[in-house]
Design a protein around this motif. Structure first.
Motif, PDB file in Angstrom:
ATOM      1  N   ASP A   1       0.826  -1.214   0.000  1.00 28.90           N
ATOM      2  CA  ASP A   1       0.000   0.000   0.000  1.00 28.90           C
ATOM      3  C   ASP A   1       0.855   1.256   0.000  1.00 28.90           C
ATOM      4  O   ASP A   1       0.577   2.219  -0.734  1.00 28.90           O
ATOM      5  N   CYS A   2       1.904   1.248   0.806  1.00 31.46           N
ATOM      6  CA  CYS A   2       2.773   2.432   0.893  1.00 31.46           C
ATOM      7  C   CYS A   2       3.484   2.682  -0.438  1.00 31.46           C
ATOM      8  O   CYS A   2       3.631   3.836  -0.860  1.00 31.46           O
ATOM      9  N   SER A   3       3.897   1.612  -1.121  1.00 29.75           N
ATOM     10  CA  SER A   3       4.592   1.769  -2.407  1.00 29.75           C
ATOM     11  C   SER A   3       3.645   2.282  -3.485  1.00 29.75           C
ATOM     12  O   SER A   3       4.037   3.113  -4.325  1.00 29.75           O
ATOM     13  N   SER A   4       2.404   1.801  -3.488  1.00 28.97           N
ATOM     14  CA  SER A   4       1.450   2.271  -4.497  1.00 28.97           C
ATOM     15  C   SER A   4       1.118   3.746  -4.313  1.00 28.97           C
ATOM     16  O   SER A   4       1.001   4.496  -5.294  1.00 28.97           O
ATOM     17  N   ILE A   5       0.990   4.184  -3.067  1.00 32.39           N
ATOM     18  CA  ILE A   5       0.716   5.611  -2.822  1.00 32.39           C
ATOM     19  C   ILE A   5       1.893   6.466  -3.265  1.00 32.39           C
ATOM     20  O   ILE A   5       1.722   7.514  -3.911  1.00 32.39           O
ATOM     21  N   ALA A   6       3.124   6.024  -2.932  1.00 29.97           N
ATOM     22  CA  ALA A   6       4.305   6.799  -3.311  1.00 29.97           C
ATOM     23  C   ALA A   6       4.480   6.849  -4.825  1.00 29.97           C
ATOM     24  O   ALA A   6       4.845   7.896  -5.389  1.00 29.97           O
ATOM     25  N   ALA A   7       4.221   5.736  -5.516  1.00 29.54           N
ATOM     26  CA  ALA A   7       4.421   5.685  -6.974  1.00 29.54           C
ATOM     27  C   ALA A   7       3.438   6.596  -7.712  1.00 29.54           C
ATOM     28  O   ALA A   7       3.839   7.381  -8.587  1.00 29.54           O
ATOM     29  N   ILE A   8       2.151   6.530  -7.386  1.00 30.82           N
ATOM     30  CA  ILE A   8       1.165   7.337  -8.106  1.00 30.82           C
ATOM     31  C   ILE A   8       1.307   8.816  -7.748  1.00 30.82           C
ATOM     32  O   ILE A   8       1.094   9.708  -8.598  1.00 30.82           O
ATOM     33  N   ALA A   9       1.704   9.131  -6.495  1.00 31.21           N
ATOM     34  CA  ALA A   9       1.921  10.530  -6.120  1.00 31.21           C
ATOM     35  C   ALA A   9       3.142  11.104  -6.833  1.00 31.21           C
ATOM     36  O   ALA A   9       3.136  12.266  -7.253  1.00 31.21           O
ATOM     37  N   ALA A  10       4.195  10.288  -6.977  1.00 31.35           N
ATOM     38  CA  ALA A  10       5.385  10.761  -7.690  1.00 31.35           C
ATOM     39  C   ALA A  10       5.090  10.983  -9.169  1.00 31.35           C
ATOM     40  O   ALA A  10       5.594  11.932  -9.784  1.00 31.35           O
ATOM     41  N   LEU A  11       4.270  10.120  -9.784  1.00 29.80           N
ATOM     42  CA  LEU A  11       3.895  10.323 -11.188  1.00 29.80           C
ATOM     43  C   LEU A  11       3.088  11.602 -11.380  1.00 29.80           C
ATOM     44  O   LEU A  11       3.273  12.329 -12.365  1.00 29.80           O
ATOM     45  N   ALA A  12       2.184  11.880 -10.451  1.00 27.62           N
ATOM     46  CA  ALA A  12       1.385  13.108 -10.555  1.00 27.62           C
ATOM     47  C   ALA A  12       2.217  14.356 -10.292  1.00 27.62           C
ATOM     48  O   ALA A  12       1.881  15.449 -10.783  1.00 27.62           O
ATOM     49  N   HIS A  13       3.308  14.208  -9.547  1.00 27.40           N
ATOM     50  CA  HIS A  13       4.157  15.354  -9.215  1.00 27.40           C
ATOM     51  C   HIS A  13       5.240  15.609 -10.263  1.00 27.40           C
ATOM     52  O   HIS A  13       5.825  16.701 -10.306  1.00 27.40           O
ATOM     53  N   PHE A  14       5.494  14.635 -11.129  1.00 25.44           N
ATOM     54  CA  PHE A  14       6.617  14.726 -12.070  1.00 25.44           C
ATOM     55  C   PHE A  14       6.293  15.659 -13.239  1.00 25.44           C
ATOM     56  O   PHE A  14       5.136  15.804 -13.644  1.00 25.44           O
ATOM     57  N   ARG A  15       7.342  16.291 -13.788  1.00 23.30           N
ATOM     58  CA  ARG A  15       7.244  17.123 -14.988  1.00 23.30           C
ATOM     59  C   ARG A  15       8.363  16.711 -15.942  1.00 23.30           C
ATOM     60  O   ARG A  15       9.532  16.669 -15.558  1.00 23.30           O
ATOM     61  N   ARG A  16       7.995  16.400 -17.183  1.00 14.70           N
ATOM     62  CA  ARG A  16       8.999  16.035 -18.189  1.00 14.70           C
ATOM     63  C   ARG A  16       9.378  17.262 -19.019  1.00 14.70           C
ATOM     64  O   ARG A  16       8.581  18.205 -19.166  1.00 14.70           O
ATOM     65  N   PRO A  17      10.581  17.286 -19.600  1.00 15.85           N
ATOM     66  CA  PRO A  17      10.977  18.447 -20.408  1.00 15.85           C
ATOM     67  C   PRO A  17      10.161  18.540 -21.698  1.00 15.85           C
ATOM     68  O   PRO A  17       9.691  17.540 -22.246  1.00 15.85           O
ATOM     69  N   ASP A  18      10.027  19.738 -22.190  1.00 20.29           N
ATOM     70  CA  ASP A  18       9.343  19.960 -23.460  1.00 20.29           C
ATOM     71  C   ASP A  18      10.328  19.721 -24.611  1.00 20.29           C
ATOM     72  O   ASP A  18      11.531  19.972 -24.482  1.00 20.29           O
ATOM     73  N   VAL A  19       9.804  19.232 -25.711  1.00 21.51           N
ATOM     74  CA  VAL A  19      10.661  18.903 -26.863  1.00 21.51           C
ATOM     75  C   VAL A  19      10.122  19.591 -28.109  1.00 21.51           C
ATOM     76  O   VAL A  19       8.939  19.949 -28.201  1.00 21.51           O
ATOM     77  N   THR A  20      11.010  19.777 -29.070  1.00 22.59           N
ATOM     78  CA  THR A  20      10.653  20.323 -30.381  1.00 22.59           C
ATOM     79  C   THR A  20      11.213  19.391 -31.445  1.00 22.59           C
ATOM     80  O   THR A  20      12.398  19.032 -31.396  1.00 22.59           O
ATOM     81  N   VAL A  21      10.368  19.019 -32.407  1.00 20.15           N
ATOM     82  CA  VAL A  21      10.764  18.093 -33.466  1.00 20.15           C
ATOM     83  C   VAL A  21      11.017  18.885 -34.741  1.00 20.15           C
ATOM     84  O   VAL A  21      10.136  19.600 -35.230  1.00 20.15           O
ATOM     85  N   ASP A  22      12.237  18.780 -35.256  1.00 20.29           N
ATOM     86  CA  ASP A  22      12.626  19.449 -36.501  1.00 20.29           C
ATOM     87  C   ASP A  22      13.076  18.371 -37.486  1.00 20.29           C
ATOM     88  O   ASP A  22      14.251  17.997 -37.529  1.00 20.29           O
ATOM     89  N   GLY A  23      12.125  17.867 -38.272  1.00 18.69           N
ATOM     90  CA  GLY A  23      12.433  16.761 -39.156  1.00 18.69           C
ATOM     91  C   GLY A  23      12.649  15.483 -38.361  1.00 18.69           C
ATOM     92  O   GLY A  23      11.756  15.008 -37.658  1.00 18.69           O
ATOM     93  N   SER A  24      13.842  14.931 -38.429  1.00 20.78           N
ATOM     94  CA  SER A  24      14.196  13.759 -37.628  1.00 20.78           C
ATOM     95  C   SER A  24      14.998  14.123 -36.394  1.00 20.78           C
ATOM     96  O   SER A  24      15.422  13.237 -35.641  1.00 20.78           O
ATOM     97  N   GLU A  25      15.195  15.412 -36.186  1.00 19.62           N
ATOM     98  CA  GLU A  25      15.967  15.881 -35.032  1.00 19.62           C
ATOM     99  C   GLU A  25      15.019  16.280 -33.910  1.00 19.62           C
ATOM    100  O   GLU A  25      14.008  16.956 -34.145  1.00 19.62           O
ATOM    101  N   VAL A  26      15.365  15.882 -32.702  1.00 16.49           N
ATOM    102  CA  VAL A  26      14.559  16.179 -31.516  1.00 16.49           C
ATOM    103  C   VAL A  26      15.378  17.082 -30.606  1.00 16.49           C
ATOM    104  O   VAL A  26      16.508  16.750 -30.227  1.00 16.49           O
ATOM    105  N   ILE A  27      14.813  18.231 -30.272  1.00 18.40           N
ATOM    106  CA  ILE A  27      15.480  19.196 -29.389  1.00 18.40           C
ATOM    107  C   ILE A  27      14.779  19.173 -28.042  1.00 18.40           C
ATOM    108  O   ILE A  27      13.567  19.414 -27.963  1.00 18.40           O
ATOM    109  N   VAL A  28      15.532  18.868 -26.996  1.00 23.05           N
ATOM    110  CA  VAL A  28      15.001  18.838 -25.628  1.00 23.05           C
ATOM    111  C   VAL A  28      15.317  20.171 -24.980  1.00 23.05           C
ATOM    112  O   VAL A  28      16.491  20.552 -24.837  1.00 23.05           O
TER     113      VAL A  28
END
Length: 395
Positions: free
Chosen positions: A147-174
């Motif tokens: 139970d403790c692991s499930s609460i920590a995992a879903i709370a961490a996913l809701a708190h996380f932020r991933r970087p924004d990316v831009t796609v230029d052809g086949s090139e990906v800019i993070v």
């Protein structure tokens, strides 16, 4: 290292207490321990305390190739670590049966329930997608790690932020966080596991068992559910048989517990968001209690004193300085040639005592000679060892 088993007396005591509807920590059979959710300074770092059980979850991301079966879906990977720091029964580099069970439960509860929108993690279909990794580390084991692991995992996913990316052809800019704001993950719902333990072939039922209660139980049932009454996973383990009425009763209890925990997670997320938005302090250090003294140094503080207090202090200092000056002006008393005295005391009596002793010995020498009438000459000398030598000439 194997875990220390319970004695027969301890097992009988716990079972007898359950028959009286009592638990070792004073809770009711359907009560949870105190749940505390705190977030770190970095995004995606969450620590959950369930009583004495502590679990730390950290979410990270990287760009990788998608799976051939789902070329337009991202990847969600879950890893559970049980270190010896949590319990002596856990070993380094070796996954125990409990670790494998927790890992599979979290994968079914989070990944197979589609709580995370993996299609939004696609960058270039069939070439590059985001892989979200959830590392769950058990810091202290006092029962009910699932139970403790499930609460920590879903709370961490809701708190996380991933970087924004831009796609230029086949090139990906993070883009780093200072160029573009990070993007939160798309979480559809929050599945949370609720563990039930059974005793005496299902006669007694407990929610959130502790470590000692887990060692005595006949079996357990884990229900993964969200607040919308949707069962995401269900697992029964142990040597027991359950009736369908017991399963329905456990599911009704799980709905109430999941709703309360979901509200607690959302409240913790909102508090962290407000703290970051208003520029307040946040992180693990701010969530720790400050009532206990953790250092032997104290910062200097300014004290506002009135004029009367300052005058009294100055008079006291003057009086103390005057006493010191009078003590320093003590005179030297000359007692004899080459002999002086400072302070209180009297003259040395070493010489006086020696002279008195010499006179007494001379008197005794005269008394001890009764046959001679006249004593013509008597001399006495004092040696270095304070002894008296007498010379008597008798005519």
């Amino acid at each position: 290292m194997r875990d220390t088993p319970l004695s027969a007396c301890e097992k009988n005591f716990i079972i007898k207490a359950l028959g009286d509807r009592k638990r070792l920590d004073g809770r009711q059979p359907y009560d949870y321990r105190k749940v505390k959710i705190t977030f770190g300074a970095d995004r995606g770092c969450c620590k959950v305390n369930l009583g004495q059980t502590q679990v730390l979850a950290q979410v990270s991301c990287e760009i990788t190739s998608p799976r051939a079966v789902r070329p337009s879906d991202g990847v969600l990977f879950i890893n559970v670590e049980l270190s010896p720091m949590a319990s002596p029964a856990f070993e380094v580099g070796r996954m125990s049966d409990l670790g494998v069970e927790i890992n599979r439960l979290l994968e079914r509860c989070l990944r197979e329930s589609r709580c995370l929108d993996t299609e939004s993690l696609c960058i270039i279909s069939g070439e590059k997608v985001w892989q979200i990794r959830v590392d769950v580390n058990v810091m202290n084991h006092d029962g009910n790690i699932i139970d403790c692991s499930s609460i920590a995992a879903i709370a961490a996913l809701a708190h996380f932020r991933r970087p924004d990316v831009t796609v230029d052809g086949s090139e990906v800019i993070v883009h780093p966080s200072d160029e573009k704001d990070p993007i939160p993950l798309s979480v559809h719902h929050m599945p949370i596991c609720v563990t039930f333990s059974f005793y005496e072939q299902g006669k007694y039922l407990l929610v959130d068992p502790t470590d000692k209660e887990e060692k005595v139980m006949d079996g357990k049932m884990v229900i993964g559910m969200n607040k919308h009454r949707e069962i995401c996973t269900l697992q029964v383990s142990g040597e027991m048989l359950l009736m369908k009425d017991q399963v329905l009763r456990c599911s009704n209890i799980a709905v109430v517990k999941v709703t309360e925990i979901t509200e607690l997670i959302q409240r913790a997320l909102e508090n962290d968001r407000q703290a970051r938005l208003n520029g307040k302090k946040f992180g693990f250090a701010e969530s720790e209690p400050t009532e206990s003294i953790l250092t032997n140094q104290q910062e200097p503080e300014e004290i506002q004193a009135t004029e009367t207090q300052m005058d009294e202090d100055s008079e006291e200092e003057k009086g103390m300085n005057g006493d010191l000056k009078t003590e320093r002006k003590s005179k030297v008393k000359i007692l004899d040639k080459g002999v002086g005295m400072i302070g209180e005391g009297g003259a040395s009596t070493w010489g006086v005592e020696d002279n008195e002793m010499t006179e007494e010995l001379q008197k005794e020498a005269k008394v001890t000679q009764p046959d001679h009438k006249e004593v013509t000459h008597t001399t006495g000398t004092l040696n270095a060892t304070n002894c008296v030598t007498l010379k008597i000439d008798l005519n």
